[in-house]
Design an enzyme around this catalytic site. Structure first.
Site, short mmCIF file in Angstrom:
data_model
loop_
_atom_site.label_atom_id
_atom_site.label_comp_id
_atom_site.label_asym_id
_atom_site.label_seq_id
_atom_site.Cartn_x
_atom_site.Cartn_y
_atom_site.Cartn_z
N GLY A 1 -5.12 2.11 -5.36
CA GLY A 1 -5.43 0.88 -6.00
C GLY A 1 -6.82 0.41 -5.72
O GLY A 1 -7.30 -0.33 -6.52
N GLN B 1 0.71 -4.34 -8.51
CA GLN B 1 2.09 -4.90 -8.28
C GLN B 1 3.03 -5.10 -9.43
O GLN B 1 4.35 -5.24 -9.03
CB GLN B 1 1.98 -6.42 -7.78
N SER C 1 -1.14 2.16 -8.36
CA SER C 1 -1.26 2.61 -7.18
C SER C 1 0.07 3.14 -6.76
O SER C 1 1.26 2.66 -6.94
CB SER C 1 -1.64 1.56 -6.00
N THR D 1 -12.94 16.52 -4.27
CA THR D 1 -11.65 17.46 -4.53
C THR D 1 -10.35 16.84 -4.84
O THR D 1 -9.91 15.77 -4.29
CB THR D 1 -11.52 18.22 -3.24
N CYS E 1 -3.22 -5.80 3.46
CA CYS E 1 -4.61 -5.48 3.53
C CYS E 1 -5.39 -6.78 4.54
O CYS E 1 -6.66 -6.56 5.01
CB CYS E 1 -5.40 -5.42 2.21
#
Length: 382
Positions: free
Chosen positions: A72, A181, A201, A239, A326
């Site tokens: 996210g 969320q 996410s 990648t 976070c």
């Protein structure tokens, strides 16, 4: 962790066992690089294409509008930074973000300010909801991008996304919506929502960490954020994380299929928890007057420091948070609660409980009993 009670699902969710089983082959016999020009690589690319088709169908989007990211945060950064710079080429260097956005958006907005962009931080009401009249007033002929989340990660308050999208479209402004969320608890139909960009996410809906999605509506110009390869149609180098992308698609497909039943159960857990706290004085629910997702409950225990409370609950075997994961290491009060009009001291008395589909009534009753015990003890110790 069999006896531990986990009430921090807004931070992350456990990987679903069915999802894990679908991922495992891509760590071993199907390990190829999806961009390699041989049979092993082609099998990996087939898995990526299938996952992209699945996610696109679930979002009511086209496969070529779905871009896979590392999560996210990257998706938020990319949408805001890449979108703002693309709009600047059209002479629009003003962006609008709400004051309660995730730090992934706010930090990007601050970076753009340092690069010469003009940023308006849109306030919210006491319930944590964006005021549409203030949004309309903030838009100028230089506004190129609006970024407002669908659901706040700290309070669970639902924002008026459809109305915001209509305003943006009428004024010719791109609208990016952080759906991280919101996605676990409702149908995310990009056409019905009217958004130009949307982020998801994986680990919020029982998928693997380190994988996300950025939906970019066809025709919308966005500058690439990560260079160094031609992956994701030349816009996102690196990648491709095949196992995680397979897991994201499987988790989101399962989430959408079970969301109604899951929401009903989680809402019961929320209601039971509040019922068991009903005789505890000095309890305030942040965003109580607004519509909220069932999983997030942000509570103020008057007179109790949130860091002390979270620490004592952790010692007692209950995992929860004082706010966004976070920023959990920060001693600063929540920017979300401050934007809602809380003082520094009031914000430092607030904690976030976030329930999940695997929680049981027994766990909720025990967590509520421990909450009452610890709140009472901490108040008496002052």
């Amino acid at each position: 962790m069999s006896n531990r009670i986990y009430l921090d699902h807004a931070a992350t969710t456990p990987l679903d066992e069915n999802v894990l089983q679908k991922m495992l082959p891509y760590f071993t016999e199907l390990f190829g690089n999806a961009d390699s020009p041989h049979a092993v690589g082609r099998k990996a690319m087939i898995a990526i294409d299938s996952a992209r088709d699945t996610v696109a169908a679930l979002l009511n989007a086209k496969p070529n509008e779905i871009y896979f990211t590392s999560g996210g945060t990257e998706a938020d950064n990319w949408a805001l930074y890449g979108g703002a710079h693309a709009q600047k080429e059209q002479g629009k260097d003003h962006i609008i973000v709400s004051a309660i956005e995730h730090h992934a958006v706010l930090a990007t907005a601050e970076k753009l300010e340092k690069e010469g962009f003009s940023v308006t931080y849109l306030p919210v009401n006491a319930g944590g909801r964006v005021e549409l009249n203030l949004l309309k007033e903030a838009i100028t002929d230089k506004t190129g991008l609006i970024a407002i989340m669908a659901v706040n990660n700290e309070t669970g308050v639902i924002q008026p996304v459809v109305e915001i999208a209509k305003i943006a479209k009428e004024r010719g402004v791109l609208f990016f919506c952080d759906g991280v969320q919101a996605a676990p608890y409702g149908k995310m139909d990009v056409k019905a929502l009217g958004v130009d960009m949307l982020s998801l996410s994986s680990h919020k809906f029982y998928g693997p960490k380190g994988c996300g999605v950025l939906y970019i509506r066809g025709g919308v110009k966005v500058k690439g954020l990560i260079v160094g390869g031609e992956q994701e149609r030349g816009l996102r180098g690196g990648t491709t994380n095949v196992p995680a992308i397979v897991g994201l698609a499987a988790a989101y497909e399962q989430n959408v299929a079970t969301v109604s039943a899951s929401n009903e159960k989680i809402a019961r857990m929320n209601e039971l928890f509040l019922q068991k706290l009903s005789d505890l004085e000095g309890v305030e629910i942040n965003g109580e007057q607004e519509e909220r997702i069932p999983s997030v409950l942000n509570v103020r225990f008057c007179g109790v420091n949130n860091a002390d409370f979270v620490y004592n609950m952790d010692l007692a075997g209950v995992s929860l948070a004082a706010g966004s994961a976070c920023a959990s290491a920060s001693i600063k009060p929540s920017h979300v609660l401050l934007a809602m009009g809380k003082t520094d001291e009031e914000a430092k008395e607030c904690v976030r409980f976030s329930f999940g589909k695997n929680n049981t009534e027994e766990e909720i009753r025990r967590a509520a009993a421990l909450t009452k015990e610890i709140v009472t003890r901490l108040r008496q110790s002052k």
